[in-house]
Design a protein around this motif. Structure first.
Motif, PDB file in Angstrom:
ATOM      1  N   HIS A   6      -5.409  -8.674  -0.360  1.00 25.67           N
ATOM      2  CA  HIS A   6      -5.567  -8.943   1.762  1.00 25.67           C
ATOM      3  C   HIS A   6      -4.345  -8.727   1.797  1.00 25.67           C
ATOM      4  O   HIS A   6      -4.094  -8.106   2.984  1.00 25.67           O
ATOM      5  N   ALA A   7      -3.148  -9.617   1.138  1.00 21.36           N
ATOM      6  CA  ALA A   7      -1.881  -9.080   1.031  1.00 21.36           C
ATOM      7  C   ALA A   7      -1.698  -7.911   1.315  1.00 21.36           C
ATOM      8  O   ALA A   7      -0.468  -7.783   2.678  1.00 21.36           O
ATOM      9  N   ALA A   8      -1.690  -7.732   0.361  1.00 13.42           N
ATOM     10  CA  ALA A   8      -1.416  -5.474   0.516  1.00 13.42           C
ATOM     11  C   ALA A   8      -1.658  -5.125   2.189  1.00 13.42           C
ATOM     12  O   ALA A   8      -0.772  -4.816   3.091  1.00 13.42           O
ATOM     13  N   ARG A   9      -2.680  -5.334   2.478  1.00 12.59           N
ATOM     14  CA  ARG A   9      -3.919  -4.741   3.734  1.00 12.59           C
ATOM     15  C   ARG A   9      -2.691  -5.823   5.017  1.00 12.59           C
ATOM     16  O   ARG A   9      -2.320  -4.977   5.968  1.00 12.59           O
ATOM     17  N   PRO A  23       6.000  -0.079   1.627  1.00  8.00           N
ATOM     18  CA  PRO A  23       5.591  -1.193   2.822  1.00  8.00           C
ATOM     19  C   PRO A  23       4.709  -2.035   2.052  1.00  8.00           C
ATOM     20  O   PRO A  23       3.272  -2.049   1.738  1.00  8.00           O
ATOM     21  N   LYS A  24       5.695  -2.828   2.098  1.00  6.94           N
ATOM     22  CA  LYS A  24       5.110  -4.558   0.722  1.00  6.94           C
ATOM     23  C   LYS A  24       5.145  -5.813   2.135  1.00  6.94           C
ATOM     24  O   LYS A  24       6.349  -5.681   2.672  1.00  6.94           O
ATOM     25  N   ALA A  39       1.319  -2.726  -6.233  1.00  3.46           N
ATOM     26  CA  ALA A  39       1.033  -1.667  -5.164  1.00  3.46           C
ATOM     27  C   ALA A  39      -0.859  -1.249  -5.431  1.00  3.46           C
ATOM     28  O   ALA A  39      -1.435  -1.259  -6.174  1.00  3.46           O
ATOM     29  N   TRP A  40      -1.831  -0.706  -4.569  1.00  5.00           N
ATOM     30  CA  TRP A  40      -2.788   0.384  -4.604  1.00  5.00           C
ATOM     31  C   TRP A  40      -2.356   1.553  -3.879  1.00  5.00           C
ATOM     32  O   TRP A  40      -1.438   1.818  -2.350  1.00  5.00           O
ATOM     33  N   LEU A  67       0.888  -1.035  -0.027  1.00  6.65           N
ATOM     34  CA  LEU A  67      -0.242   0.134   0.521  1.00  6.65           C
ATOM     35  C   LEU A  67       0.879   1.180   0.129  1.00  6.65           C
ATOM     36  O   LEU A  67       2.000   0.965   0.935  1.00  6.65           O
ATOM     37  N   LEU A  68       0.497   2.140  -0.879  1.00  7.40           N
ATOM     38  CA  LEU A  68       0.902   3.688  -0.799  1.00  7.40           C
ATOM     39  C   LEU A  68       0.475   4.171  -0.429  1.00  7.40           C
ATOM     40  O   LEU A  68      -0.643   4.811  -1.450  1.00  7.40           O
ATOM     41  N   LEU A  69       0.473   5.135   0.966  1.00  7.65           N
ATOM     42  CA  LEU A  69      -0.229   5.841   1.113  1.00  7.65           C
ATOM     43  C   LEU A  69      -0.518   7.730   0.885  1.00  7.65           C
ATOM     44  O   LEU A  69       1.477   7.439   0.480  1.00  7.65           O
ATOM     45  N   TYR A  70      -0.867   8.034   0.437  1.00  9.88           N
ATOM     46  CA  TYR A  70      -1.039   9.443   0.072  1.00  9.88           C
ATOM     47  C   TYR A  70      -1.674  10.526   0.916  1.00  9.88           C
ATOM     48  O   TYR A  70      -2.969   9.952   1.312  1.00  9.88           O
TER      49      TYR A  70
END
Length: 162
Positions: free
Chosen positions: A54-57, A42-43, A89-90, A9-12
């Motif tokens: 689900h894995a990303a979370r 973060p991965k 990524a999301w 997950l790439l937070l922005y």
């Protein structure tokens, strides 16, 4: 060979000058004195048949010690890193205080050949960066995630800050 997969997950967040993205600096002795190319989304890896989202979370929680945020989600697709790993990524629009991070750890022999093992943080620090700086710091293949995010935001909303 070449079949390893990671999801992240790439937070922005929106700031007066545009947007910033949250990156983590890879922990451990190999990355300690490096900056350029030593930051990551973060991965973490996931197995065959496991859902990447689900894995990303899950990996976000493991790497940062915080619940994955809820927010608007944007698919950023996949990249293939130089070592052959495919990363999906999301982007999620959300705030996060880097001081709240409690990183997961890993154990490795250090110094190499010493027979002693030490524990290191998965990510030794996290920080918000404007897109231009983030691209310079990220692992080369992951730079595409920032580019895709910025392009999507600019197209959709007229956001600047590239």
């Amino acid at each position: 060979m070449g079949g390893r997969r990671s999801a992240g997950l790439l937070l922005y967040r929106r700031v007066p000058d545009g947007v910033e993205v949250l990156l983590g600096h890879m922990g451990g002795p190999y990355w300690a004195r490096q900056d350029t190319g030593a930051w990551t989304v973060p991965k973490g890896e996931y197995g065959e048949g496991e859902d990447a989202w689900h894995a990303a979370r899950r990996e976000f929680r493991e790497e940062l010690g915080l619940a994955p945020p809820e927010g608007r989600v944007r698919e950023l697709g996949e990249v293939r890193q130089s070592g052959g790993k495919t990363v999906t990524a999301w982007a999620v629009e959300a705030g996060l205080d880097p001081a709240a991070v409690v990183p997961g750890t890993f154990t490795m022999e250090w110094p190499r050949g010493s027979g002693r093992t030490r524990e290191f943080p998965e990510l030794d620090r996290v920080a918000w960066w404007p897109p231009g700086r983030a691209r310079a710091l990220l692992v080369v293949a992951q730079r595409a995630f920032v580019e895709r995010l910025v392009a999507g935001l600019a197209e959709e909303e007229g956001v600047t800050g590239v």
